[in-house]
Scaffold this motif. Sequence first.
Motif, short mmCIF file in Angstrom:
data_model
loop_
_atom_site.label_atom_id
_atom_site.label_comp_id
_atom_site.label_asym_id
_atom_site.label_seq_id
_atom_site.Cartn_x
_atom_site.Cartn_y
_atom_site.Cartn_z
N PRO A 53 -22.74 -59.73 -19.47
CA PRO A 53 -22.32 -58.51 -20.17
C PRO A 53 -21.87 -57.38 -19.25
O PRO A 53 -21.32 -56.39 -19.72
CB PRO A 53 -23.58 -58.10 -20.93
N MET A 54 -22.07 -57.51 -17.95
CA MET A 54 -21.75 -56.40 -17.04
C MET A 54 -20.28 -55.99 -17.07
O MET A 54 -19.98 -54.81 -17.13
CB MET A 54 -22.19 -56.74 -15.61
N PRO A 55 -19.33 -56.92 -17.01
CA PRO A 55 -17.92 -56.47 -17.08
C PRO A 55 -17.61 -55.74 -18.38
O PRO A 55 -16.87 -54.75 -18.38
CB PRO A 55 -17.12 -57.76 -16.97
N LEU A 56 -18.19 -56.21 -19.47
CA LEU A 56 -17.94 -55.55 -20.75
C LEU A 56 -18.52 -54.14 -20.76
O LEU A 56 -17.91 -53.21 -21.28
CB LEU A 56 -18.55 -56.36 -21.90
N ILE A 57 -19.68 -53.98 -20.17
CA ILE A 57 -20.33 -52.66 -20.15
C ILE A 57 -19.56 -51.70 -19.23
O ILE A 57 -19.31 -50.56 -19.59
CB ILE A 57 -21.79 -52.80 -19.69
N PHE A 58 -19.18 -52.17 -18.06
CA PHE A 58 -18.57 -51.28 -17.08
C PHE A 58 -17.11 -50.95 -17.36
O PHE A 58 -16.67 -49.84 -17.15
CB PHE A 58 -18.69 -51.86 -15.67
N PHE A 59 -16.34 -51.93 -17.82
CA PHE A 59 -14.90 -51.73 -17.91
C PHE A 59 -14.39 -51.45 -19.30
O PHE A 59 -13.38 -50.79 -19.46
CB PHE A 59 -14.17 -52.93 -17.32
N LEU A 60 -15.04 -51.98 -20.32
CA LEU A 60 -14.51 -51.78 -21.66
C LEU A 60 -15.24 -50.72 -22.46
O LEU A 60 -14.73 -50.24 -23.45
CB LEU A 60 -14.53 -53.10 -22.44
N GLY A 61 -16.45 -50.40 -22.09
CA GLY A 61 -17.22 -49.44 -22.88
C GLY A 61 -17.56 -50.03 -24.23
O GLY A 61 -18.01 -51.15 -24.33
#
Length: 138
Positions: A53-61
């Motif tokens: 989930p980290m890319p979703l949290i950091f880049f997409l909000g």
Amino acid sequence: MALSRSMRACLHSGRLALLAILVSGGIVLQVLACALYNNWWPMLTVLMYLLLPMPLIFFLGSDTSSMMSTGGDGWVNFTKFLTGASIVGSIAIPSILKHAGIIGWGALTMELSSFVVFGVAILWFLQMNGEDEYSGVF
């Protein structure tokens, strides 16, 4: 048919409880894959579950609609790449451990079952999050 506000809140709470049970079941399968066979190497997959989930949290909000679109800017494409790499890693780590003879077929099956349960939970969460019916409940 319009449901009352309390009925919608109750239905939403039940869905969240079922989602929590799914995630708990995935965690139990993950731990059982290690504990039953007295081999803790399959816990390496947990790293991928934490990175997923980290890319979703950091880049997409909170904008999940752009994740499902075909277009996008560089950050959206980079997020899709990192998410895909995490998904492939979640399947590849137990497969490589089985191929190397470190884990057995039972542990591999439980690991992949855990991945399927987590995947269903994530997809269901995204579907629940996108429904307009529950957006005004809380």
